[in-house]
Write an enzyme that holds these catalytic residues in place. Structure first.
Site, PDB file in Angstrom:
ATOM      1  N   ASP A 180       0.819  -1.210   0.000  1.00  0.00           N
ATOM      2  CA  ASP A 180       0.000   0.000   0.000  1.00  0.00           C
ATOM      3  C   ASP A 180       0.853   1.259   0.000  1.00  0.00           C
ATOM      4  OD1 ASP A 180      -2.309  -1.359  -0.086  1.00  0.00           O
ATOM      5  OD2 ASP A 180      -2.724  -1.271   2.074  1.00  0.00           O
ATOM      6  N   GLU A 185     -12.657 -28.193 -12.232  1.00  0.00           N
ATOM      7  CA  GLU A 185     -12.528 -26.871 -11.601  1.00  0.00           C
ATOM      8  C   GLU A 185     -13.662 -26.663 -10.613  1.00  0.00           C
ATOM      9  OE1 GLU A 185     -12.091 -23.650 -14.456  1.00  0.00           O
ATOM     10  OE2 GLU A 185     -11.590 -25.132 -15.976  1.00  0.00           O
ATOM     11  N   LYS A 192     -16.781 -24.698  -9.432  1.00  0.00           N
ATOM     12  CA  LYS A 192     -17.741 -23.842 -10.133  1.00  0.00           C
ATOM     13  C   LYS A 192     -18.114 -22.687  -9.214  1.00  0.00           C
ATOM     14  CE  LYS A 192     -21.667 -23.642 -13.107  1.00  0.00           C
ATOM     15  NZ  LYS A 192     -22.334 -22.496 -12.527  1.00  0.00           N
ATOM     16  N   GLU A 232     -14.494 -15.437 -13.753  1.00  0.00           N
ATOM     17  CA  GLU A 232     -15.636 -15.184 -12.878  1.00  0.00           C
ATOM     18  C   GLU A 232     -15.304 -14.056 -11.904  1.00  0.00           C
ATOM     19  OE1 GLU A 232     -18.117 -17.127 -13.558  1.00  0.00           O
ATOM     20  OE2 GLU A 232     -19.436 -17.293 -11.818  1.00  0.00           O
ATOM     21  N   TYR A 244     -10.641 -18.354 -16.040  1.00  0.00           N
ATOM     22  CA  TYR A 244     -10.737 -19.779 -16.317  1.00  0.00           C
ATOM     23  C   TYR A 244     -10.639 -20.191 -17.784  1.00  0.00           C
ATOM     24  CZ  TYR A 244     -15.727 -18.396 -16.033  1.00  0.00           C
ATOM     25  OH  TYR A 244     -16.917 -17.754 -16.145  1.00  0.00           O
ATOM     26  N   CYS A 295     -40.837 -42.544  31.120  1.00  0.00           N
ATOM     27  CA  CYS A 295     -41.169 -43.093  32.439  1.00  0.00           C
ATOM     28  C   CYS A 295     -42.579 -42.723  32.891  1.00  0.00           C
ATOM     29  CB  CYS A 295     -40.147 -42.647  33.475  1.00  0.00           C
ATOM     30  SG  CYS A 295     -40.266 -40.893  33.867  1.00  0.00           S
ATOM     31  N   CYS A 336     -38.110 -33.859  32.360  1.00  0.00           N
ATOM     32  CA  CYS A 336     -38.575 -34.950  33.201  1.00  0.00           C
ATOM     33  C   CYS A 336     -37.688 -34.881  34.435  1.00  0.00           C
ATOM     34  CB  CYS A 336     -38.374 -36.290  32.496  1.00  0.00           C
ATOM     35  SG  CYS A 336     -38.626 -37.679  33.615  1.00  0.00           S
ATOM     36  N   CYS A 371     -35.664 -42.035  35.768  1.00  0.00           N
ATOM     37  CA  CYS A 371     -36.202 -42.216  34.410  1.00  0.00           C
ATOM     38  C   CYS A 371     -35.182 -42.977  33.570  1.00  0.00           C
ATOM     39  CB  CYS A 371     -36.515 -40.870  33.778  1.00  0.00           C
ATOM     40  SG  CYS A 371     -36.989 -41.023  32.039  1.00  0.00           S
TER      41      CYS A 371
HETATM   42  S1  IVH Z   1     -15.856 -21.969 -18.027  1.00  0.00           S
HETATM   43  C1  IVH Z   1     -19.423 -22.933 -21.166  1.00  0.00           C
HETATM   44  N1  IVH Z   1     -15.247 -22.345 -15.535  1.00  0.00           N
HETATM   45  O1  IVH Z   1     -20.654 -21.058 -15.149  1.00  0.00           O
HETATM   46  C2  IVH Z   1     -19.051 -21.885 -20.209  1.00  0.00           C
HETATM   47  N2  IVH Z   1     -17.317 -21.301 -16.007  1.00  0.00           N
HETATM   48  O2  IVH Z   1     -22.917 -22.130 -16.805  1.00  0.00           O
HETATM   49  C3  IVH Z   1     -17.576 -21.856 -20.028  1.00  0.00           C
HETATM   50  N3  IVH Z   1     -18.592 -20.676 -14.013  1.00  0.00           N
HETATM   51  O3  IVH Z   1     -21.229 -18.320 -17.218  1.00  0.00           O
HETATM   52  C4  IVH Z   1     -17.179 -21.128 -18.823  1.00  0.00           C
HETATM   53  N4  IVH Z   1     -17.131 -21.387 -12.550  1.00  0.00           N
HETATM   54  O4  IVH Z   1     -20.182 -17.843 -14.923  1.00  0.00           O
HETATM   55  C5  IVH Z   1     -16.156 -21.869 -16.382  1.00  0.00           C
HETATM   56  N5  IVH Z   1     -14.532 -22.722 -13.363  1.00  0.00           N
HETATM   57  C6  IVH Z   1     -15.443 -22.245 -14.217  1.00  0.00           C
HETATM   58  C7  IVH Z   1     -16.633 -21.646 -13.765  1.00  0.00           C
HETATM   59  C8  IVH Z   1     -17.554 -21.195 -14.707  1.00  0.00           C
HETATM   60  C9  IVH Z   1     -18.303 -20.797 -12.716  1.00  0.00           C
HETATM   61  C10 IVH Z   1     -19.845 -20.086 -14.523  1.00  0.00           C
HETATM   62  C11 IVH Z   1     -19.651 -18.989 -15.522  1.00  0.00           C
HETATM   63  C12 IVH Z   1     -20.485 -19.370 -16.713  1.00  0.00           C
HETATM   64  C13 IVH Z   1     -21.401 -20.408 -16.140  1.00  0.00           C
HETATM   65  C14 IVH Z   1     -21.796 -21.399 -17.209  1.00  0.00           C
END
Ligand code: IVH
Length: 684
Positions: free
Chosen positions: A39, A130, A132, A194, A246, A429, A444, A449
């Site tokens: 910072d 991965e 999600k 994401e 991703y 009981c 109780c 009991c």
């Molecule tokens: S790859 C075909 N990797 O899932 C989509 N998506 O249902 C290719 N998401 O809109 C995206 N984690 O918001 C990918 N590790 C991940 C993800 C991911 C979450 C979400 C993303 C996308 C949705 C598709």
């Protein structure tokens, strides 16, 4: 050199080093310097840029915050459509997906396990799995290494240009740098990822919004989306959003999805460290099951895993069905809340005589396990929920805790539902039930009991009490039902032959049970006091009593006033202890323990350590060298306290392997976290 050129050089250096530290901390997860040091570098850069405004470039780390609100978002057309996944929910769904993939490639589905394995390896390049993330997808376009546009998914073809907002997010690189000789910064790069909000930030921001009387958000995803899709980048900046990249859309010659992640990491994007390549569906299942169980430990929300064919050429060949690629699926976790029906409400009687109403449910899957009971806690909770027998309800479980009824779906009532009332008599009981004034619980009060005795014996043999391995509730039930034991001292009079007459007992198992019981004839005084199950006497109070009095006899001879004087023991607890020792039944119980040879060790006085006196410790995760019980005993012996929850008053959190939410809380509250090794050093 003019002042200006000096400043220019300094600015360049500062930018470079800030980017380097950011990369080590955020991408490699191995910070080289503290954040506050980072910072102060940013502050210096900021000051120089203030002095020489024409040195400000759009990729400067200072440009993350601020910016002017936009009047409206521009539209942005994605170079390639942003797709979504098809969802799967079970092992069978995954097998069907695999079969579809194989068939689409025009091959016969391999029959044997080994044929499937080699097909997955050779043809598909394995599966890349991965987490999600539960946030919102964005696309980032870089020209000559500089972030040019950031956009939301929109309808998949056209999204909103939210560049200024995305620029406030530290995990989104403003400028790419090649940190590995393997990958150069390309002249054009399109990346997807994401944007999400940590659970901690979510709670913090919602609290702030609530205080201001503004609308709060239902979940981190909505709040993340709300923070990106509003016009003031200052607000986005305040939200402290995070991001994982991703996928690489641009063709850089990457052959696998795994390689895409390597490229992303090398160019300065934050990628999720848990993602990995696996060899077959069994490992996919393992990855999913692991994260379904451990998702609470993550600082962000996930709702499943993403499974992709790793070989990019095959991925393309498999094509798109509707809006989803055939080569990938989102394998979702089972819901943490489900609806079901309350078949009945029964009442269980605990060790202290408390009657707990329990809902018997039509079995449902929640978070990977089948749930058929949910606690209703007490009568007040039943009234608060308004639950009746026959109702449709929402049941949920957070982490590993006992399932709860969250809500009654009254609109689904048929009129046949029945009201539940707490019984006037103990269901075991038949004695009268009382609800003492000021308490929510019905009790109780019959000391004889059978239900209370049964629970008392469960407690007595438990891990934190006498700790008799192999002797649990099932065996206690068998012994009680056969009339072999009525109270805990009876355990010590059991003979091997008694057990051999029972179902499921053989020579060896009978010996083990007897051996386990007899190995616990001289417990520590503190464990024994705890094992007696005196109301309000937890492990900590039991230890205090042992330390203060040194023997049971001394405690039993102490007046109520004497007990009330003890530091850390309140009036209610003192009264409960006093009454327990005055009670004739309990006095006989103690005599019987003595008769059967259970003699607790007198309290050993160890030299207390100044490092421990008055200090509060919390344990989390698995220890390797000590057992949890030993570590707790050590802390107490040396004069410290052990607590089960982390608060501002906690002095140390001892974190073992796979630490849980207590670890996160400690970090949030700035409580000192030490390893088992460091703890062992302290007690040396
Ligand atoms: S790859 C075909 N990797 O899932 C989509 N998506 O249902 C290719 N998401 O809109 C995206 N984690 O918001 C990918 N590790 C991940 C993800 C991911 C979450 C979400 C993303 C996308 C949705 C598709």
């Amino acid at each position: 050199m003019t002042l200006k050129t000096q400043a220019k050089e300094r600015v360049e250096k500062l930018k470079e080093s800030i980017n380097k530290y950011r990369y080590h901390r955020l991408v490699l997860d191995k910070p080289l310097i503290s954040e506050s040091a980072e910072d102060s570098l940013k502050k210096e850069l900021f000051d120089l840029e203030q002095e020489f405004p024409d040195l400000v470039t759009s990729d400067s780390p200072t440009q993350r915050v601020g910016g002017k609100p936009l009047s409206k978002f521009k539209k942005f057309e994605h170079p390639k459509p942003m797709l979504s996944f098809n969802d799967t929910f079970s092992k069978e769904d995954m097998e069907d997906w695999f079969d579809r993939v194989v068939r689409t490639l025009g091959v016969a589905v391999p029959e044997s396990e080994s044929a499937r394995l080699s097909f997955t390896k050779e043809k598909l390049g394995g599966f890349y799995v991965e987490l999600k993330l539960d946030g919102l997808a964005v696309e980032l376009v870089y020209k000559n290494g500089i972030l040019e546009t950031g956009s939301t998914r929109g309808d998949g073809k056209i999204g909103e240009d939210v560049t200024n907002n995305l620029k406030t997010i530290e995990a989104v690189p403003l400028k790419l740098s090649a940190t590995s000789s393997k990958f150069q910064v390309p002249s054009e790069l399109v990346v997807r990822g994401e944007i999400f909000l940590s659970k901690g930030q979510f709670e913090k921001i919602n609290l702030q919004l609530k205080k201001k009387g503004e609308k709060i958000y239902a979940n981190p995803r909505n709040l993340a989306a709300g923070s990106i899709r509003q016009l003031d980048p200052k607000i986005t900046a305040e939200r402290n959003l995070d991001s994982f990249a991703y996928s690489v859309v641009t063709n850089l010659g990457q052959e696998t999805h795994e390689e895409e992640h390597e490229i992303l990491k090398a160019l300065g994007f934050k990628v999720n460290k848990h993602n990995k390549l696996v060899k077959d569906l069994e490992e996919v299942q393992g990855f999913r099951d692991h994260w379904e169980k451990h998702r609470e430990k993550l600082e962000y929300e996930i709702d499943g895993i993403v499974v992709q064919v790793n070989d990019n050429r095959i991925f393309q060949k498999l094509g798109v069905v509707g809006k989803a690629p055939r080569a990938a699926v989102a394998y979702k976790f089972s819901a943490r809340e489900s609806t079901t029906k309350v078949k009945d409400i029964i009442v269980s009687v605990g060790r202290t005589g408390v009657l707990t109403p329990v809902a018997v449910l039509e079995p449902v899957e929640i978070g990977g396990t089948t749930v058929s009971r949910a606690t209703l806690h007490n009568e007040d909770e039943i009234r608060r929920l308004g639950v009746k027998i026959g109702d449709s309800v929402i049941v949920g479980r957070a982490g590993d805790v006992i399932p709860d009824i969250i809500k009654v779906l009254k609109e689904l009532r048929t009129g046949k539902e029945r009201e539940f009332y707490m019984p006037k008599n103990c269901p075991v009981c038949g004695n009268k039930v009382v609800r003492p004034e000021g308490e929510v619980a019905h009790r109780c009060v019959n000391k004889n009991c059978p239900a209370i005795k049964r629970e008392a014996i469960y407690h007595f043999v438990g891990k934190k009490a006498m700790d008799m391995p192999g002797v649990g509730p099932k065996i206690i039930d068998q012994l009680m039902d056969a009339g072999l034991i009525k109270s805990a001292p009876d355990l010590y009079e059991l003979k091997k032959d008694d057990l051999l007459n029972l179902e499921r007992f053989a020579e060896k198992s009978a010996e083990n049970v007897i051996g386990s019981i007899h190995s616990k004839k001289s417990p520590t005084l503190a464990k024994f006091i705890f094992a007696l199950g005196i109301r309000h006497v937890g492990e900590e109070t039991a230890f205090d009593l042992a330390k203060k009095f040194g023997s049971l006899k001394k405690i039993s001879e102490t007046s109520l006033k004497g007990l009330q004087k003890i530091h850390d023991i309140g009036n209610v607890v003192a009264k409960s202890i006093y009454e327990w020792f005055q009670n004739g039944y309990n006095q006989k119980l103690l005599e019987r323990f003595e008769k059967v040879g259970v003699i607790p060790e007198s309290f050993k006085v160890t030299k207390q350590s100044s490092k421990f006196i008055g200090k509060s410790f919390v344990l989390t995760g698995g220890l390797e060298i000590l057992t949890r019980e030993d570590a707790q005993a050590k802390i107490r012996e040396l004069g410290g306290d052990v607590s089960s929850t982390v608060s501002k008053e906690t002095d140390y959190v001892i974190a073992g392997s796979d630490p849980g939410s207590k670890f996160d809380k400690a970090q949030k509250l700035n409580v000192k976290v030490i390893t088992e090794k460091e703890f062992l050093e302290m007690i040396k």
